[in-house]
Design an enzyme around this catalytic site. Structure first.
Site, PDB file in Angstrom:
ATOM      1  N   LYS A 153       0.837  -1.223   0.000  1.00  0.00           N
ATOM      2  CA  LYS A 153       0.000   0.000   0.000  1.00  0.00           C
ATOM      3  C   LYS A 153       0.866   1.264   0.000  1.00  0.00           C
ATOM      4  O   LYS A 153       0.632   2.180  -0.769  1.00  0.00           O
ATOM      5  CB  LYS A 153      -0.901   0.044   1.252  1.00  0.00           C
ATOM      6  CG  LYS A 153      -1.916  -1.041   1.351  1.00  0.00           C
ATOM      7  CD  LYS A 153      -2.903  -0.767   2.480  1.00  0.00           C
ATOM      8  CE  LYS A 153      -2.265  -0.671   3.851  1.00  0.00           C
ATOM      9  NZ  LYS A 153      -1.760  -1.931   4.405  1.00  0.00           N
ATOM     10  N   ARG A 197      11.867  -6.378   3.610  1.00  0.00           N
ATOM     11  CA  ARG A 197      11.831  -4.942   3.909  1.00  0.00           C
ATOM     12  C   ARG A 197      12.762  -4.618   5.081  1.00  0.00           C
ATOM     13  O   ARG A 197      13.528  -3.661   5.030  1.00  0.00           O
ATOM     14  CB  ARG A 197      10.387  -4.515   4.238  1.00  0.00           C
ATOM     15  CG  ARG A 197      10.257  -3.051   4.569  1.00  0.00           C
ATOM     16  CD  ARG A 197       8.832  -2.583   4.522  1.00  0.00           C
ATOM     17  NE  ARG A 197       8.049  -2.973   5.686  1.00  0.00           N
ATOM     18  CZ  ARG A 197       6.719  -2.910   5.748  1.00  0.00           C
ATOM     19  NH1 ARG A 197       6.038  -2.525   4.702  1.00  0.00           N
ATOM     20  NH2 ARG A 197       6.075  -3.235   6.837  1.00  0.00           N
ATOM     21  N   ARG A 242      11.087  -0.706  12.017  1.00  0.00           N
ATOM     22  CA  ARG A 242       9.859  -0.572  12.803  1.00  0.00           C
ATOM     23  C   ARG A 242       9.782  -1.655  13.878  1.00  0.00           C
ATOM     24  O   ARG A 242      10.074  -2.815  13.598  1.00  0.00           O
ATOM     25  CB  ARG A 242       8.651  -0.687  11.874  1.00  0.00           C
ATOM     26  CG  ARG A 242       8.356   0.583  11.125  1.00  0.00           C
ATOM     27  CD  ARG A 242       7.343   0.364  10.037  1.00  0.00           C
ATOM     28  NE  ARG A 242       6.104  -0.258  10.515  1.00  0.00           N
ATOM     29  CZ  ARG A 242       5.000  -0.333   9.790  1.00  0.00           C
ATOM     30  NH1 ARG A 242       4.983   0.195   8.579  1.00  0.00           N
ATOM     31  NH2 ARG A 242       3.922  -0.898  10.261  1.00  0.00           N
ATOM     32  N   ARG A 245      -0.811  -8.599  13.513  1.00  0.00           N
ATOM     33  CA  ARG A 245      -1.337  -7.569  12.597  1.00  0.00           C
ATOM     34  C   ARG A 245      -2.202  -8.223  11.512  1.00  0.00           C
ATOM     35  O   ARG A 245      -3.230  -7.682  11.115  1.00  0.00           O
ATOM     36  CB  ARG A 245      -0.183  -6.781  11.958  1.00  0.00           C
ATOM     37  CG  ARG A 245       0.491  -5.842  12.974  1.00  0.00           C
ATOM     38  CD  ARG A 245       1.858  -5.384  12.515  1.00  0.00           C
ATOM     39  NE  ARG A 245       1.793  -4.519  11.351  1.00  0.00           N
ATOM     40  CZ  ARG A 245       2.830  -4.305  10.534  1.00  0.00           C
ATOM     41  NH1 ARG A 245       3.983  -4.918  10.742  1.00  0.00           N
ATOM     42  NH2 ARG A 245       2.708  -3.490   9.529  1.00  0.00           N
ATOM     43  N   ARG A 265      -9.739   1.116   8.897  1.00  0.00           N
ATOM     44  CA  ARG A 265      -9.309  -0.252   9.178  1.00  0.00           C
ATOM     45  C   ARG A 265     -10.411  -1.051   9.862  1.00  0.00           C
ATOM     46  O   ARG A 265     -10.230  -2.244  10.118  1.00  0.00           O
ATOM     47  CB  ARG A 265      -8.094  -0.204  10.098  1.00  0.00           C
ATOM     48  CG  ARG A 265      -6.765  -0.552   9.420  1.00  0.00           C
ATOM     49  CD  ARG A 265      -5.692  -0.442  10.462  1.00  0.00           C
ATOM     50  NE  ARG A 265      -4.482  -1.136  10.153  1.00  0.00           N
ATOM     51  CZ  ARG A 265      -3.396  -0.546   9.678  1.00  0.00           C
ATOM     52  NH1 ARG A 265      -3.393   0.737   9.386  1.00  0.00           N
ATOM     53  NH2 ARG A 265      -2.301  -1.243   9.497  1.00  0.00           N
TER      54      ARG A 265
HETATM   55  P1  AMP Z   1       0.625   0.712   9.339  1.00  0.00           P
HETATM   56  O1  AMP Z   1       1.854   1.570   9.176  1.00  0.00           O
HETATM   57  O2  AMP Z   1      -0.518   1.179   8.506  1.00  0.00           O
HETATM   58  O3  AMP Z   1       0.935  -0.752   9.163  1.00  0.00           O
HETATM   59  O4  AMP Z   1       0.144   0.910  10.855  1.00  0.00           O
HETATM   60  C1  AMP Z   1       0.987   0.566  11.945  1.00  0.00           C
HETATM   61  C2  AMP Z   1       0.138   0.402  13.177  1.00  0.00           C
HETATM   62  O5  AMP Z   1      -0.519   1.624  13.503  1.00  0.00           O
HETATM   63  C3  AMP Z   1      -0.973  -0.618  13.075  1.00  0.00           C
HETATM   64  O6  AMP Z   1      -0.527  -1.937  13.319  1.00  0.00           O
HETATM   65  C4  AMP Z   1      -1.941  -0.132  14.151  1.00  0.00           C
HETATM   66  O7  AMP Z   1      -1.474  -0.471  15.439  1.00  0.00           O
HETATM   67  C5  AMP Z   1      -1.827   1.384  14.023  1.00  0.00           C
HETATM   68  N1  AMP Z   1      -2.808   1.929  13.066  1.00  0.00           N
HETATM   69  C6  AMP Z   1      -2.549   2.514  11.884  1.00  0.00           C
HETATM   70  N2  AMP Z   1      -3.683   2.887  11.278  1.00  0.00           N
HETATM   71  C7  AMP Z   1      -4.682   2.514  12.098  1.00  0.00           C
HETATM   72  C8  AMP Z   1      -6.094   2.611  12.013  1.00  0.00           C
HETATM   73  N3  AMP Z   1      -6.717   3.159  10.958  1.00  0.00           N
HETATM   74  N4  AMP Z   1      -6.830   2.136  13.038  1.00  0.00           N
HETATM   75  C9  AMP Z   1      -6.246   1.586  14.122  1.00  0.00           C
HETATM   76  N5  AMP Z   1      -4.910   1.453  14.259  1.00  0.00           N
HETATM   77  C10 AMP Z   1      -4.116   1.912  13.251  1.00  0.00           C
END
Ligand code: AMP
Length: 295
Positions: A13, A127, A139, A150, A88
């Protein structure tokens, strides 16, 4: 252009969002990035989110909805945006619908990157290795254990959004297993197909309106059948073809079918349809005049 990118962690994404940013000159809104910034700055939101993110869970809906609402109010969001990682959950999607309605913004499409789960772990490992070799900070949630959580969150809470947006005829599915370049091309192709199809459909509509208006203005009794003929003939054909393009794209038959539909719509659309529409309208008007002359 207002888009949502939907897909599990590691589906690409972020990479595709950056490419869309360059192509369309719109901004990428990643809730993950915003939350990581909040954690780094140790803001109250960041402090709350930190532990949840580290374990691979989801931050409460009201926190992310608040973040997105504030961000959409900023001037750079006016040109369009790509939401990456938001919504999400279904309540987040419903809140987004409300927010967009209030802000008088329309969502164009939701692009789902469909990937085979078995490759995700490998992708995340790659990655991490690449980031390490570039000397970048890795990360905290990019570990096999957290990734498993996740993915579980994605399956349970995010996957229902596929149905949510499919029902609203917003969903476009792209095979995320292809190379990055191919996925980019495919997204580009379906977005063009939809853009072309929708543009043609609206051109058709205004052409029909113009003909109907002109007939009305002339005040002739044949005006009604004339406008009707124009509407039922060429105009409908064009809209149908345009719809076909959009539908093919929405069904995920992204590539060829969608662009075929759009091309068909383009062929049938502006000048041709207007000419054919006018021709039919004229014929219908003549028929009425003849009938009346006979009577
Ligand atoms: P990402 O970088 O999109 O993989 O997000 C990393 C982490 O941030 C996720 O595993 C969640 O813990 C939190 N997070 C990001 N976006 C959301 C969302 N829309 N709703 C809830 N938690 C989020």
């Amino acid at each position: 252009m207002r888009l949502i990118l939907l897909g599990p962690p590691g589906s690409g994404k972020g990479t595709q969002a950056q490419r869309l940013v360059q192509r369309f000159g719109i901004i990428q809104l990643s809730t993950g990035d915003m939350l990581r910034a909040a954690v780094a700055a140790q803001t109250p939101v960041g402090i709350k989110a930190q532990g949840i993110m580290a374990s691979g869970g989801l931050v409460p809906d009201e926190i992310v909805i608040g973040i997105i609402s504030d961000r959409l109010d900023q001037p750079d969001a006016a040109n369009g945006f790509i939401l990456d990682g938001f919504p999400r959950t279904v309540p987040q999607a419903e809140a987004l619908d409300e927010l967009l309605k209030k802000k008088q913004m329309r969502l164009d499409s939701v692009i789902e990157l469909r990937v085979n789960e078995s490759v995700l772990l490998q992708r995340v490992e790659t990655r991490v290795a690449e980031m390490r070799s570039r000397g970048e900070a890795v990360r905290a949630d990019d570990t096999p254990e957290v990734l498993t959580n996740r993915l579980a969150s994605y399956r349970a809470l995010t996957e229902p959004l596929i149905h949510y947006y499919s029902e609203r005829r917003k969903l476009l599915t792209v095979d995320g297993m292809m190379s990055i370049e191919h996925v980019t091309q495919e997204i580009g192709r379906i977005l063009s197909a939809i853009g072309a199809a929708e543009a043609k459909a609206s051109q058709k509509k205004s052409a029909t309106k113009r003909i109907a208006k002109a007939s009305k203005k002339s005040g002739k009794k044949g005006a009604k059948p004339a406008a009707k003929a124009a509407k039922s003939g060429a105009a409908r054909k064009g809209t149908k073809a345009a719809g076909k393009g959009a539908r093919a794209a929405r069904k995920g038959k992204a590539g060829k079918k969608a662009s075929r539909g759009a091309k068909k719509a383009a062929r049938k659309a502006p000048s041709g349809s207007r000419a054919r529409g006018a021709g039919k309208a004229k014929k219908a008007a003549k028929k009425v005049t003849k009938k009346r002359a006979k009577a």
